[in-house]
Structures are given as C-alpha cells and as structure tokens.
Design an enzyme around this catalytic site. Sequence first.
Site, short mmCIF file in Angstrom:
data_model
loop_
_atom_site.label_atom_id
_atom_site.label_comp_id
_atom_site.label_asym_id
_atom_site.label_seq_id
_atom_site.Cartn_x
_atom_site.Cartn_y
_atom_site.Cartn_z
N PRO A 16 0.84 -1.21 0.00
CA PRO A 16 0.00 0.00 0.00
C PRO A 16 0.86 1.25 0.00
CG PRO A 16 -0.81 -1.60 1.59
CD PRO A 16 0.52 -2.11 1.12
N GLU A 17 0.58 2.15 -0.93
CA GLU A 17 1.32 3.40 -1.03
C GLU A 17 0.43 4.55 -0.57
OE1 GLU A 17 4.43 3.48 -1.64
OE2 GLU A 17 4.82 1.51 -2.50
#
Length: 271
Positions: A2-3
């Site tokens: 997840p960014e």
Amino acid sequence: MPELPEVEVTRRSFAAAISGARIASVWVGKPLRWPLGCAPESLVGRQVLGVRRRGKYLLLDLDQGMLLMHLGMSGSLVFASTLAQRGMHDHFELQTSQGSLRLHDPRRFGAVVYAEHEQDEPAHKLLGHWGMEPLDDAFTLAAFTAGLKASRAPIKQVLLAGRLVVGVGNIYASEALFLSGIRPTTVAQSLGPKRVQRLHTAIVQVLSLAVEKGGSTLRNFSSADGSAGHFQTGAHVYAREGLPCHTCASLVQMVRQGQRSSFFCPSCQQE
C-alpha cells in the site's frame, strides 16, 4: 505494498467514524514488525481525537499520545461496528465505543507503534526521514527542483526513495514518468526546468486520481470499509510490458531497477 493513495483512502474510509471514540480494549496477536511500545491495557479509556496520514503511516491522535500504523507489504485495516471472528492473519484490534479497528496482515510486515508525540523517539525514528507530502501545498516546484538537482541517481529511484517526496510508489512513479515523457532511467539532475515542471504536475495529477479511484488493488488491498481500488485498470504503462502504448502504439517495455520493475514507452519517454 500500500502506497500513499491506498493509505489515504484507508484513512478517509474510517476517520470520521472513529473520531471521538473511547478505547474499550486492545488486543495484540502475533508480533509485528515493531513492538507496540506500551502495555495494551494502558490505552483503555483514551479517546481517539482524529486520524491523520504522514507518508505511508496512519496517525491515530489520542487525548494522550498517538498510535502510528503501517500496513507493511500486504496489510489492511477493517473498521466496523461488529467484526467476524479473528483469523490467523489478524494481529491487532482496537475496540472502541464506536466500532472496532482490526489490522489484517498475512506477512506481518506492518506495525502499530505507540508514541507520546511526534517528536518522541519512536515517532521521530519512523517519520523523521520522509520528504515532502505531494498533495500538500509544501510540495513546491522550487523545492522539488532543488532536490532533483542534488541527485545523480535515476529519477525513478529518487521518487521511490521517499526522501524528496513521499508516497510515489512503483505504479504511481511509472505513470507519472509516462505522463511527463521521462524514462525511468534518466539521471535526476539532468532534467531541465520544463521536464521537472511536467513531472511535478504529473505526480500531483496521478496521486490525486489514484485517491479518487480508491487506490490500486493489485493483489488484496481494500479500504477499511471493504472497498477495492480501481486506478490500476486505467494504467498507461504499469504492468503492460509488450502491449501497445495507448498514445503511439509502440510496445511498452520493462527494465529492472534495483528490485523493482519499471515500465515505459520507448517512443513517448526520452532520456
């Protein structure tokens, strides 16, 4: 992993619902990347004032102290009034007066860490090295230009490192570089003013659109309300090796940079 868009989407999906809640109990399962840093029972009775984001960390501000949450490589949060029975990959749960927040993390690279404040050693160690927030006013063209001029590294590596600007993960760096016409292998300090300006604009554009689209669900990401992301379905180059470019029909290519795959159009993107 997840960014920034996925973390921001997660924050928005439960921040309002948990704001003002009182912590009723805290459950900690198998060890995560870092220890909690306090006795779980010491958090009982504290109030959740709000939820912020710094880079890829979620910050739960309490009336005393704060919790820093990182989703690691494969983690996700779920928030609901009632949750199903815990599974083998559930490792942290915060039960509050307004619902329960649970961390699901199959690879256990995520973390939940307590700190008294942002300048406390745990928080400073985790957050102190991050660069500019690309969706904030502080992400100025002047500061971005100065940072690039100081680096001889390939531009894709500079974007991924997070020390100049945070949250531009692999998919978003590939897409921003395509929109700005820059190959991922181009040396950062070689970029002229016009190309830097295009890249600065593209980073904001790509990340803003990604948040709007709910992030990217490449494997198993979902927000805290269970929604999947859809940004990846409209990607120009990411994961499209061997397919025709939507702009010029040249075949998209892939090159390995470090441990990551970089996708680009050999015609639309120049050194």
